[in-house]
Design an enzyme around this catalytic site. Structure first.
Site, PDB file in Angstrom:
ATOM      1  N   CYS A 191       7.354  -1.856   2.447  1.00  0.00           N
ATOM      2  CA  CYS A 191       8.078  -1.219   1.334  1.00  0.00           C
ATOM      3  C   CYS A 191       9.143  -0.258   1.858  1.00  0.00           C
ATOM      4  O   CYS A 191      10.244  -0.178   1.310  1.00  0.00           O
ATOM      5  CB  CYS A 191       7.098  -0.502   0.409  1.00  0.00           C
ATOM      6  SG  CYS A 191       6.094  -1.668  -0.551  1.00  0.00           S
ATOM      7  N   GLN A 249       1.239   3.591   2.015  1.00  0.00           N
ATOM      8  CA  GLN A 249       1.925   3.849   3.301  1.00  0.00           C
ATOM      9  C   GLN A 249       2.549   2.568   3.864  1.00  0.00           C
ATOM     10  O   GLN A 249       2.645   2.390   5.080  1.00  0.00           O
ATOM     11  CB  GLN A 249       0.954   4.455   4.317  1.00  0.00           C
ATOM     12  CG  GLN A 249       0.586   5.903   4.053  1.00  0.00           C
ATOM     13  CD  GLN A 249       1.770   6.871   4.179  1.00  0.00           C
ATOM     14  OE1 GLN A 249       2.856   6.525   4.617  1.00  0.00           O
ATOM     15  NE2 GLN A 249       1.538   8.120   3.780  1.00  0.00           N
ATOM     16  N   SER A 250       3.030   1.700   2.983  1.00  0.00           N
ATOM     17  CA  SER A 250       3.535   0.395   3.414  1.00  0.00           C
ATOM     18  C   SER A 250       4.814   0.487   4.241  1.00  0.00           C
ATOM     19  O   SER A 250       5.819   1.055   3.804  1.00  0.00           O
ATOM     20  CB  SER A 250       3.804  -0.456   2.168  1.00  0.00           C
ATOM     21  OG  SER A 250       4.541  -1.611   2.499  1.00  0.00           O
ATOM     22  N   ASN A 251       4.763  -0.128   5.426  1.00  0.00           N
ATOM     23  CA  ASN A 251       5.975  -0.264   6.244  1.00  0.00           C
ATOM     24  C   ASN A 251       6.943  -1.265   5.618  1.00  0.00           C
ATOM     25  O   ASN A 251       8.155  -1.121   5.715  1.00  0.00           O
ATOM     26  CB  ASN A 251       5.619  -0.777   7.639  1.00  0.00           C
ATOM     27  CG  ASN A 251       4.658   0.147   8.346  1.00  0.00           C
ATOM     28  OD1 ASN A 251       4.952   1.312   8.551  1.00  0.00           O
ATOM     29  ND2 ASN A 251       3.486  -0.383   8.708  1.00  0.00           N
ATOM     30  N   ALA A 260       0.847  -1.194   0.000  1.00  0.00           N
ATOM     31  CA  ALA A 260       0.000   0.000   0.000  1.00  0.00           C
ATOM     32  C   ALA A 260       0.885   1.247   0.000  1.00  0.00           C
ATOM     33  O   ALA A 260       2.073   1.171   0.299  1.00  0.00           O
ATOM     34  CB  ALA A 260      -0.902  -0.011   1.231  1.00  0.00           C
TER      35      ALA A 260
END
Ligand SMILES: *Cc1c(COP(=O)(O)O)cnc(C)c1O
Length: 320
Positions: free
Chosen positions: A75, A71-73, A69
């Site tokens: 990534c 706001q992916s942690n 997503a």
């Protein structure tokens, strides 16, 4: 165990939460600080990346490709691992790009990742295209699945359970947010290996319990096999509560806001709107329902995610 690249700050501390226990008139609460794993604000994906990065280097990779997503942690930590080891990183992201880029998404850029936005339904196809494109550019891509959740990544939480046992910690319950399932699958396998006798309770962030229990059992079985352990896990071996999904993935509700505020005000523990805030809200509700017995010890495994607190879309509601 499989070989790994030492990236995380380990062991992460285990701390008591006495003020929160007293406030809720609940069991003895502990937390394990995987929000402090150290890689660009840390989180649970750093443990998975220790194993995934070793495998990527073995494969001769020079480019990491993954998805998540906006706001992916996962990534963010993957981009950070790439930067740290001199690799390129391509992120396939879904959701609405924030303007200006904030929180994790700011860090995706800052850490030098190349970002491709797509529709959620197109993620797998975009990943394949990114891999093909990297190859035709003469690069050696390494594809990391969504959430880093495959038998290699799950190894991070097999190791984490051995670490908890080495710290002399044997809580009756472990409670944490569960989503792509790699954390919970690794914990189940690690529990077998360490002889952990307590209960591992995943608070589902986005999936119905039946579906998550199936996928965790399947991944745990494959993870155990990759370690030469012939154990098979079934959905009945996986504890999940899906009552706290509320408005769905990344939709913060009043329960998450309460949890974020209580954890901050009573323990200076920062939990996030998407994952740990939802699991903390579930934990608070379970305590209020009398789910845990008096005298039990409950360990809240803090899986990270705190940069999402700084996403503009949540700030007004958190401070209201
Ligand atoms: C990814 C993530 C989780 C969920 O872990 P899974 O292994 O995908 O189930 C929990 N908390 C945070 C902060 C995360 O970033």
């Amino acid at each position: 165990m499989k070989p790994r690249l030492p990236i995380a700050h380990l062991p992460t501390p285990v701390e008591a939460l006495p003020r929160l226990s007293a406030l809720l008139n609940g069991p003895d609460l502990l937390t394990k600080r995987d929000d402090q794993t150290g890689l660009a604000f840390g989180g649970n994906k750093t443990r998975k990346l220790e194993y995934l990065m070793y495998a990527a280097q073995e494969a001769g990779a020079d480019t990491l490709i993954t998805a998540g997503a906006v706001q992916s942690n996962h990534c963010r930590q993957t981009a950070a691992a790439a930067a740290r080891f001199g690799m390129a990183c391509i992120l396939v992201l879904f959701g609405d790009p924030p303007n200006p880029p904030d929180a994790n998404h700011l860090l995706h850029h800052l850490l030098g990742a190349k970002v491709i936005f797509t529709d959620r339904s197109q993620v797998n196809q975009q990943l394949e295209e990114a891999v093909e494109q990297a190859r035709s550019d003469g690069r050696q891509p390494y594809l990391i699945p969504y959430g880093g959740s495959n038998p290699i990544g799950a190894m991070g939480y097999v190791q984490a359970m051995l670490e908890l046992a080495q710290q002399g910690m044997h809580p009756d319950w472990i409670v944490f947010p569960s989503s792509s399932g790699g954390t919970q699958a690794g914990m189940l396998v690690g529990a077998q290996m360490s002889g952990y006798q307590g209960q591992i309770l995943g608070i589902s962030v986005d999936e119905p319990a039946d579906k998550l229990r199936e996928s965790v059992a399947d991944l745990a079985t494959r993870t155990a096999r990759s370690l030469g352990e012939g154990v098979t896990f079934s959905a009945q071996d996986v504890l999940v509560k899906d009552e706290y999904i509320g408005g769905g993935y990344a939709v913060m509700g009043s329960a998450e806001v309460e949890a974020i505020r209580l954890f901050a005000e009573y323990e200076a523990l920062l939990v996030d709107p998407v994952y740990t805030g939802r699991a903390a809200a579930g934990l608070i509700d379970l305590i209020r329902q009398g789910f845990f017995k008096t005298g039990e010890t409950v360990l809240f495994w803090h899986t990270g995610g705190t940069p999402a607190l700084f996403a503009g879309k949540y700030q007004r509601e958190i401070l209201k």
